[in-house]
Write an enzyme that holds these catalytic residues in place. Structure first.
Site, PDB file in Angstrom:
ATOM      1  CB  THR A 156      -0.927   0.023   1.227  1.00  0.00           C
ATOM      2  OG1 THR A 156      -0.141  -0.075   2.416  1.00  0.00           O
ATOM      3  CG2 THR A 156      -1.922  -1.121   1.183  1.00  0.00           C
ATOM      4  N   GLY A 184       1.041   4.127   1.627  1.00  0.00           N
ATOM      5  CA  GLY A 184       1.495   4.627   2.915  1.00  0.00           C
ATOM      6  C   GLY A 184       2.482   3.691   3.588  1.00  0.00           C
ATOM      7  CB  CYS A 185       2.414   0.049   4.169  1.00  0.00           C
ATOM      8  SG  CYS A 185       0.924   0.034   5.198  1.00  0.00           S
ATOM      9  CB  THR A 186       5.323   1.505  -0.182  1.00  0.00           C
ATOM     10  OG1 THR A 186       4.554   0.342  -0.485  1.00  0.00           O
ATOM     11  CG2 THR A 186       6.605   1.481  -1.002  1.00  0.00           C
ATOM     12  CB  ALA A 209       8.634  -0.176   4.248  1.00  0.00           C
TER      13      ALA A 209
END
Length: 213
Positions: free
Chosen positions: A105, A107-109, A112
């Site tokens: 996703t 935001g999660c990318t 990370a």
């Protein structure tokens, strides 16, 4: 299935993008998303004229069980290589445990990759970084390989650990929460930071605490 209205600038963080493009570690642009999509069973729609959700609406839906000053329960989960990893194995070191909604996703990318770009700072502080989501080990392996993530990703299928730790969800629990914990070398939580819509701020807040330990 519930329907809610969100402004355009919230959606890139929430909606899964199958092929986000992040050409460099410094600039991580988000791809455009369709006007109607689904994320974890929550139907979303948006329009340019939509109003910003109130702060009470975005408040986490449950109270955290793991708080500052407490010792979190141990866990054993599989990493991106299928190897069992236990929280207790990091005893004697500061540990950053961050729960995030899902691999790939936007935001999660971004989150990370921000951890990746500051990884040397975490190493200098002697800290271990561990990311946890409900994705399986193969998904984590592809995610870590694609973005060259140098830290451990753990698979919490069924969200058992997320529930044991009491990680708050958003949108009445329909969206898995984004919460980061800093645990000192004695196993005591020194920071609990929750921010669904500004994923990169987790790195700044975490480093501040680590540098003060």
């Amino acid at each position: 299935m519930a329907s809610l209205s969100l402004p355009n600038h919230y959606l890139p963080t929430l909606l899964r993008s199958h092929s986000p493009n992040y050409p460099s570690s410094q600039n991580l642009p988000l791809s455009s998303t369709p006007s109607n999509s689904q994320f974890f069973g929550l139907k979303l729609s948006h329009s340019p004229s939509s109003s910003i959700p109130s702060s009470s609406f975005l408040r986490p839906s449950i109270f955290a069980k793991v708080n500052k000053g407490s010792k979190p329960p141990n866990f054993t989960l599989k990493d991106q290589n299928g190897k069992n990893v236990s929280l207790s194995s990091f005893k004697g070191k500061p540990v950053v445990v961050y729960f995030y909604p899902a691999d790939e996703t936007p935001g999660c990318t971004k989150q990370a990759c921000a951890f990746r770009d500051s990884y040397e700072k975490f190493k200098k502080a002697g800290a271990v970084v561990v990311g946890i989501s409900g994705d399986d080990a193969s998904s984590h392996k592809a995610f870590a390989s694609k973005y060259k993530l140098p830290f451990t990703l753990l698979s919490d299928e069924g969200n058992k650990v997320r529930k044991e730790w009491g990680v708050p969800g958003d949108f009445f629990g329909s969206l898995p929460g984004r919460e980061t914990y800093v645990i000192d070398k004695n196993g005591v939580v020194q920071l609990v930071y929750n921010n669904q819509f500004q994923p990169e701020k987790h790195i700044d807040e975490t480093l501040k605490i680590l540098q003060s330990l």
